[in-house]
Structure formats: structure tokens, C-alpha cells
Design an enzyme around this catalytic site. Structure first.
Site, mmCIF file in Angstrom:
data_model
loop_
_atom_site.group_PDB
_atom_site.id
_atom_site.type_symbol
_atom_site.label_atom_id
_atom_site.label_comp_id
_atom_site.label_asym_id
_atom_site.label_seq_id
_atom_site.Cartn_x
_atom_site.Cartn_y
_atom_site.Cartn_z
ATOM 1 N N ARG A 157 47.336 -14.979 -24.435
ATOM 2 C CA ARG A 157 46.821 -13.983 -23.504
ATOM 3 C C ARG A 157 47.396 -12.587 -23.742
ATOM 4 N NH1 ARG A 157 48.836 -14.120 -17.605
ATOM 5 N NH2 ARG A 157 49.386 -16.219 -18.255
ATOM 6 N N TYR A 186 81.447 23.975 -52.743
ATOM 7 C CA TYR A 186 81.566 22.521 -52.746
ATOM 8 C C TYR A 186 80.651 21.881 -53.788
ATOM 9 C CZ TYR A 186 81.232 17.654 -51.466
ATOM 10 O OH TYR A 186 81.239 16.288 -51.519
ATOM 11 N N HIS A 230 80.586 6.945 -59.446
ATOM 12 C CA HIS A 230 79.815 6.474 -58.299
ATOM 13 C C HIS A 230 78.890 5.307 -58.642
ATOM 14 C CE1 HIS A 230 81.502 9.965 -56.436
ATOM 15 N NE2 HIS A 230 80.778 9.847 -55.337
ATOM 16 N N TYR A 271 51.136 -17.093 -22.605
ATOM 17 C CA TYR A 271 51.351 -15.698 -23.000
ATOM 18 C C TYR A 271 51.071 -15.451 -24.470
ATOM 19 C CZ TYR A 271 53.861 -14.821 -18.578
ATOM 20 O OH TYR A 271 54.213 -14.666 -17.272
ATOM 21 N N ASN A 305 72.999 12.549 -54.320
ATOM 22 C CA ASN A 305 73.067 12.810 -52.886
ATOM 23 C C ASN A 305 71.652 12.762 -52.319
ATOM 24 O OD1 ASN A 305 74.570 15.253 -50.751
ATOM 25 N ND2 ASN A 305 75.407 13.269 -51.304
ATOM 26 N N PHE A 351 72.178 14.524 -45.832
ATOM 27 C CA PHE A 351 72.277 13.226 -46.519
ATOM 28 C C PHE A 351 72.495 12.074 -45.538
ATOM 29 C CE2 PHE A 351 76.407 15.466 -46.722
ATOM 30 C CZ PHE A 351 77.090 14.726 -45.764
ATOM 31 N N GLU A 361 84.334 10.939 -44.446
ATOM 32 C CA GLU A 361 82.992 10.489 -44.064
ATOM 33 C C GLU A 361 83.174 9.431 -42.976
ATOM 34 O OE1 GLU A 361 81.860 9.322 -47.960
ATOM 35 O OE2 GLU A 361 81.857 11.390 -48.670
#
Length: 514
Positions: free
Chosen positions: A285, A55, A85, A282, A197, A331, A416
């Protein structure tokens, strides 16, 4: 010239905090990493020239993983991958984020599980040492299959095809490399994939926000104590016995911090016997309980980010000891997404309790100070509308703190099918940091004004120094004026760490990463 020696697997958050603060001018790889890097690169080279599908080496990507690539096209595959990309949009990442991202990528690749040549790492170091910051659009990553788009834009710069960042704008591409005599990187098998990646962008964004919030958190502790003093509140709720019986570590530590910075206050001593209030609100405190819980969240987040800083998160991974190339899912940035969400909530809570203290101080029925901290209420509005700004920012933070990690949109034709959204989870943190800083700036102004109404009584040495620091920039407000200028002056003292330094000078420091 101070040099950071990057030790793969051993980077610390203190080192990266110093990078964030600009303390390093040069970066180098620890001696002795070369053999592991070369060994993994040789395995990839053999796979690229062989006939077995691997791959990303001799196959396509994502849904196209079953598509074989001819041997002579293996290098072009990597070039095409990077170019295709580069789909980022939006404003560029801040230089501090990009610098951290590049260092994390160096550290990851140098562990010797990514199959890249030493030349790839040297190219990244050359950019860092020339202070060349790639122009990287901040939007376009879903935080799984790695931070593909932003890392692709970074890689495009290594190839001599991408623009750099100069004064917030895109600048020339190859000309910058030529000026510094940096050769454009020519990718070979798997190198484009290894570079784009990984979780380095989302991790760098989260670290950038964590580091930016460090002085803000320390300032919040000081300012909260100032508000307690201005309202003549009790320090009894900070008694160590209360916190020890609960056992929450962050709560115990912050209670100690409050006791130390309040020690010696004449304001507190003046009303020990005459104050008829049994308990404070609060927001006064419960400061150790709230701030301590936030501290615990930051420290857990920092532990996860420390691991991710030193992680190998590309795919596939190369194990030279048995000549294996294994596909996996490191990844996937779910660890970063979840802690970024936790940080968003914790940061927002720091701002939320500060906003409540502002509301308390301007309410004369609770604070026993003049309405809106002005002597001529009616003619003057005082800090009435400054509180409105604080409320607006606190409300905005509630939307920004909505968890990003619970969302997932399938990508790559459902290959994905579950993604982390870590990049946005981390990217929105800087806006929360800014919002909280401004809320605290408003509280700082108001609590200091409260001190003015309690004179001649004085607070502790630490808090009087905090008061004086502000008064050097912002005078007491005797009549209405433009407050936005005052807010800006106060926020600079907070964000630049000048207020936090006061506590540190007295030996009181709390670190968000332990």
C-alpha cells in the site's frame, strides 16, 4: 567515433551517465579554455621564482607548510609529493569509476584556478583517449585534503611510474605510454598538488553508484507492482488525490508511475467486487510513499553531485584576475559524504521494502497463494530459503548504510583535524547496489510465480512483458531446483537495464537525477 567535449563548469549528469555506459570513445576539451589555464599557470610560475612563501609551491605540505623549499627544488617537491602519497591499498577502483574520476579532474583543472599548464590536462586526455586505466587501489582516502592517495596513484601513471589496469590486474608502466607515444609528464610547481588534491575520487564513486542504481530503481517499481498483482492487492492507495494532499513530489510522481503500469490489469478487475480485505500490508500500500521518498533523496544527492562535478576543489586556488593565490578548504568532501550517506539509506530502503513483499508473498495467510509459492509444500520447499537470502542481504545493508560522515579521525599530526570519510561513504554504495539487485531478483522470481497461480487472468501489458522477459530465462518452478541460477538470471535482467527498458518502451521512465 563519438567524442565528449568537456566544457569546464558545464558538465551534465546525462553526459557522465553516457560515459558510464561507454557511449563515448574520445574526449576533448572545449575550445577557448586555454587562456584561463595559461594565466593561472603563469602566476604560479612567478610565485615559484619569488621569495614570498606560497603553500604547496615553495613550502612543504600539511603540518610542514611552514617549511621553505629552495627554488631549485620546487619541481622535485612535486615529484616527492606524488610518490609519498601513493599509499593506497585494497582492490583497484573499477574502470568506470577511474574514467569518471579522470574526466572530473580534467574539468576541474580546465577552469583555470589550479595553476597547471595545459600540458597537464592534455596528458590526462591522452590517457583517456588511449583507454589507459590507471591501477588505483580503492582504500586509503579520508575525503579531506582531497582524495590524496587515489589521485596520487593516477598521477603516478601520468609520470610514467605507475601501473595500469589490465583485466583486473596490474600491468606494465612506461611501456604503455611508449606504445601510445604519450610522453611522461614532468611536473613543475604546484602541479602535483593540483592533481592529487580534490574530491574527484569520492565524487566519481558516488556518481558510479547513482548511475548503476538507475535501472535497479526502475526495476524495483515494476517488480513492486508485480507483487501487488500477485497478491491481488488494491490500486486504490495509488489514487492521485491521496498523494496531492500530502504534496511530496517524489511520492506524487511514483504514484503516477504505478497507476500507469498497472492500468488495464484483468487481475485487478477480477476481484474488485469480491475481495473482503479492507487494506493491504504497508509493503504494498505504501510503495509511493517509500519509493517516492527515496526518489527525492536521490534527486537531492544528484543536485549536490552535479555541483561537485563542476567544482574546483584543490588547494591553494589561483585567481588570475587579481594575481591572488588563496589557501582554503574546497578539498573537504563533506557535501559528497553527506549525500553518499543519504544514498546508502535510500538504496537500503528500496531493498528493505522489497524484502517485506517477499515475506508477504510466501506467507499464504497473507498472500492467499500456495505456501512458499509451491504446489506441493512439504515435499517441496519452494521459495522458503530464497527469502532467507533476501533477509540476509537486507540485514547486511543496514550495517552498510550506517553513516560514514559522522566519523572523523584527525590526520597529519592534527593539522587535518576533521575529515569527511566521503571516499568510503561513496565506495560502499556499490555493494548496497549489488545487494538490492539480488533482493529484487528474488522478488521478481516470486512475483512471477504468483502470476502463474492466477492464470488465466492477465495483468497489464507492461507487467505481462516483464513477466515474459523473465520466463525467457527462467521457467516456472513446479518442483524444487537450484534457485541460485535463477537468481543470477533475474539479477542480470535488472542490472543490465533490460527490465527497466520495458517500462521505458511504454513511455514510463523515472530518472534519479530529474
Amino acid at each position: 567515433m563519438k567524442t565528449l567535449e568537456i566544457s569546464p563548469g558545464l558538465l551534465t549528469l546525462d553526459q557522465l551517465y553516457n560515459v558510464f555506459n561507454g557511449e563515448y570513445e574520445r574526449f576533448a576539451l572545449q575550445v577557448g579554455c586555454g587562456e584561463a589555464i595559461k594565466a593561472s599557470a603563469e602566476i604560479v610560475s612567478k610565485a615559484a621564482s619569488g621569495g614570498v612563501p606560497v603553500y604547496g609551491v615553495n613550502t612543504g605540505f600539511g603540518k610542514l607548510a611552514s617549511t621553505p623549499i629552495e627554488r631549485e627544488a620546487v619541481a622535485q617537491l612535486q615529484v616527492n609529493l606524488v610518490r609519498s602519497h601513493c599509499v593506497g591499498v585494497g582492490s583497484p577502483l573499477a574502470p568506470s569509476t577511474t574514467r569518471l574520476m579522470m574526466i572530473l579532474k580534467v574539468a576541474s583543472l580546465a577552469r583555470g584556478y589550479s595553476g597547471v599548464r595545459p600540458l597537464v590536462i592534455d596528458s590526462l586526455l591522452s590517457l583517456l583517449n588511449a583507454n589507459l586505466i590507471p591501477y588505483i587501489p580503492s582504500q586509503g582516502s579520508v575525503g579531506a585534503s582531497g582524495d590524496l592517495a587515489p589521485l596520487a596513484h593516477m598521477t603516478l601513471c601520468l609520470m610514467g611510474e605507475g601501473p595500469f589496469l589490465s583485466e583486473g590486474q596490474k600491468s606494465a608502466k612506461l611501456e604503455h605510454l611508449n606504445f601510445y607515444k604519450i610522453e611522461p609528464l614532468r611536473l613543475v610547481a604546484k602541479e602535483g598538488l593540483a592533481l592529487i588534491n580534490g574530491t574527484q575520487t569520492s565524487t566519481a564513486l558516488a556518481l558510479d553508484a547513482l548511475f548503476a542504481f538507475q535501472p535497479v530503481f526502475e526495476a524495483a517499481l515494476l517488480i513492486g507492482a508485480m507483487s501487488l498483482e500477485a497478491a491481488r492487492g488494491s490500486d486504490a492507495p495509488f489514487d492521485d488525490r491521496i498523494h496531492q494532499v500530502r504534496g511530496q513530489l517524489g511520492q506524487i510522481e511514483t504514484a503516477i508511475h504505478y497507476r500507469e503500469i498497472l492500468s488495464g490489469s484483468a487481475i485487478r478487475a477480477s476481484h474488485l467486487t469480491e475481495d473482503d480485505r479492507v487494506q493491504d500490508p504497508y509493503s504494498l500500500r505504501c510503495q509511493p510513499q517509500v519509493m517516492g521518498a527515496c526518489l527525492d533523496q536521490f534527486r537531492y544527492a544528484s543536485t549536490v553531485l552535479q555541483r561537485e562535478t563542476n567544482a574546483v576543489t584543490d588547494n591553494p586556488l589561483v585567481f588570475s584576475e587579481d594575481d591572488a593565490i588563496l589557501s582554503g578548504g574546497n578539498f573537504h568532501a563533506e557535501p559528497v559524504a553527506l549525500v553518499a550517506d543519504a544514498m546508502a539509506v535510500a538504496m537500503s530502503e528500496v531493498g528493505a521494502i522489497a524484502e517485506r513483499r517477499i515475506a508477504m508473498l510466501i506467507d499464504s495467510s497473507i498472500s492467499r497463494l500456495p505456501p512458499f509459492l509451491t504446489s506441493s509444500a512439504g515435499l517441496n520447499s519452494g521459495y522458503m530459503i530464497a527469502h532467507v537470502t533476501a533477509a540476509a542481504l537486507a540485514s547486511e545493508n543496514k550495517s552498510l548504510a550506517h553513516p560514514a560522515s559522522v566519523d572523523s579521525l584527525p590526520t597529519s599530526a592534527n593539522q587535518e583535524d576533521h575529515v569527511s570519510m566521503a571516499t568510503f561513504a561513496a565506495r560502499r554504495l556499490q555493494q548496497i547496489v549489488t545487494n538490492v539487485s539480488h533482493i529484487l531478483a528474488i522478488e521478481y522470481l516470486i512475483s512471477a510465480q504468483g502470476f502463474d497461480y492466477l492464470r488465466p487472468l492477465r495483468s497489464s501489458d507492461v507487467l505481462e512483458c516483464a513477466y515474459s522477459l523473465l520466463r525467457e530465462k527462467v521457467p516456472s518452478m513446479n518442483e524444487d531446483r537450484v534457485i541460485s541460477n535463477d537468481i543470477q538470471s533475474a539479477v542480470e535482467l535488472i542490472q543490465r537495464g533490460q527490465l527497466a527498458k520495458i517500462a521505458q518502451d511504454y513511455g514510463h521512465r523515472i530518472s534519479l537525477w530529474g
